[in-house]
Motif scaffolding. Structure first.
Motif, PDB file in Angstrom:
ATOM      1  N   LEU A   1      37.607  53.368  39.668  1.00  0.00           N
ATOM      2  CA  LEU A   1      37.327  52.748  38.375  1.00  0.00           C
ATOM      3  C   LEU A   1      38.121  53.414  37.256  1.00  0.00           C
ATOM      4  O   LEU A   1      38.591  52.744  36.332  1.00  0.00           O
ATOM      5  CB  LEU A   1      35.822  52.794  38.072  1.00  0.00           C
ATOM      6  N   GLU A   2      38.281  54.729  37.346  1.00  0.00           N
ATOM      7  CA  GLU A   2      39.079  55.460  36.356  1.00  0.00           C
ATOM      8  C   GLU A   2      40.526  54.983  36.394  1.00  0.00           C
ATOM      9  O   GLU A   2      41.141  54.737  35.357  1.00  0.00           O
ATOM     10  CB  GLU A   2      39.006  56.965  36.623  1.00  0.00           C
TER      11      GLU A   2
ATOM     12  N   ASP B   1      40.742  51.484  34.920  1.00  0.00           N
ATOM     13  CA  ASP B   1      40.620  51.536  33.467  1.00  0.00           C
ATOM     14  C   ASP B   1      41.932  51.965  32.823  1.00  0.00           C
ATOM     15  O   ASP B   1      42.389  51.353  31.849  1.00  0.00           O
ATOM     16  CB  ASP B   1      39.494  52.492  33.067  1.00  0.00           C
ATOM     17  N   ARG B   2      42.564  52.981  33.381  1.00  0.00           N
ATOM     18  CA  ARG B   2      43.858  53.440  32.844  1.00  0.00           C
ATOM     19  C   ARG B   2      44.909  52.348  32.963  1.00  0.00           C
ATOM     20  O   ARG B   2      45.719  52.153  32.056  1.00  0.00           O
ATOM     21  CB  ARG B   2      44.330  54.687  33.590  1.00  0.00           C
TER      22      ARG B   2
ATOM     23  N   PHE C   1      44.420  49.060  33.059  1.00  0.00           N
ATOM     24  CA  PHE C   1      44.144  48.012  32.076  1.00  0.00           C
ATOM     25  C   PHE C   1      44.581  48.439  30.673  1.00  0.00           C
ATOM     26  O   PHE C   1      45.120  47.638  29.911  1.00  0.00           O
ATOM     27  CB  PHE C   1      42.667  47.623  32.079  1.00  0.00           C
ATOM     28  N   GLN C   2      44.385  49.706  30.335  1.00  0.00           N
ATOM     29  CA  GLN C   2      44.837  50.210  29.038  1.00  0.00           C
ATOM     30  C   GLN C   2      46.360  50.170  28.943  1.00  0.00           C
ATOM     31  O   GLN C   2      46.922  49.800  27.905  1.00  0.00           O
ATOM     32  CB  GLN C   2      44.326  51.626  28.809  1.00  0.00           C
TER      33      GLN C   2
END
Length: 70
Positions: free
Chosen positions: A28-29, A32-33, A35-36
């Motif tokens: 998930l981390e 998330d990175r 997607f950023q």
């Protein structure tokens, strides 16, 4: 979710379950990175397209709703 399983449980959580939770948290981390990074790259491409349109250099501009609006 891991917190709920670990701290609300009356028994000790098996190591295999803890490892799976840790692996999932890592995934998930990374997601998330990514997607950023995608959001940042999209913003850069939008600015470049807007600048190209403003300067009349339309040859390399991808036709997108944002480019057409510009």
């Amino acid at each position: 979710m891991e917190h709920d399983i670990q701290y609300k449980s009356a028994s000790v959580i098996p190591t295999t379950i803890k490892r799976r939770c840790t692996a999932l948290a890592g995934m998930l981390e990374i997601a998330d990175r990514e997607f950023q990074a995608l959001e940042a790259e999209d913003q850069i491409l939008r600015v470049k397209a807007r600048n190209s349109v403003a300067s009349g250099n339309l040859a390399g501009v991808e036709i997108t709703p944002d480019a057409l609006k510009t």
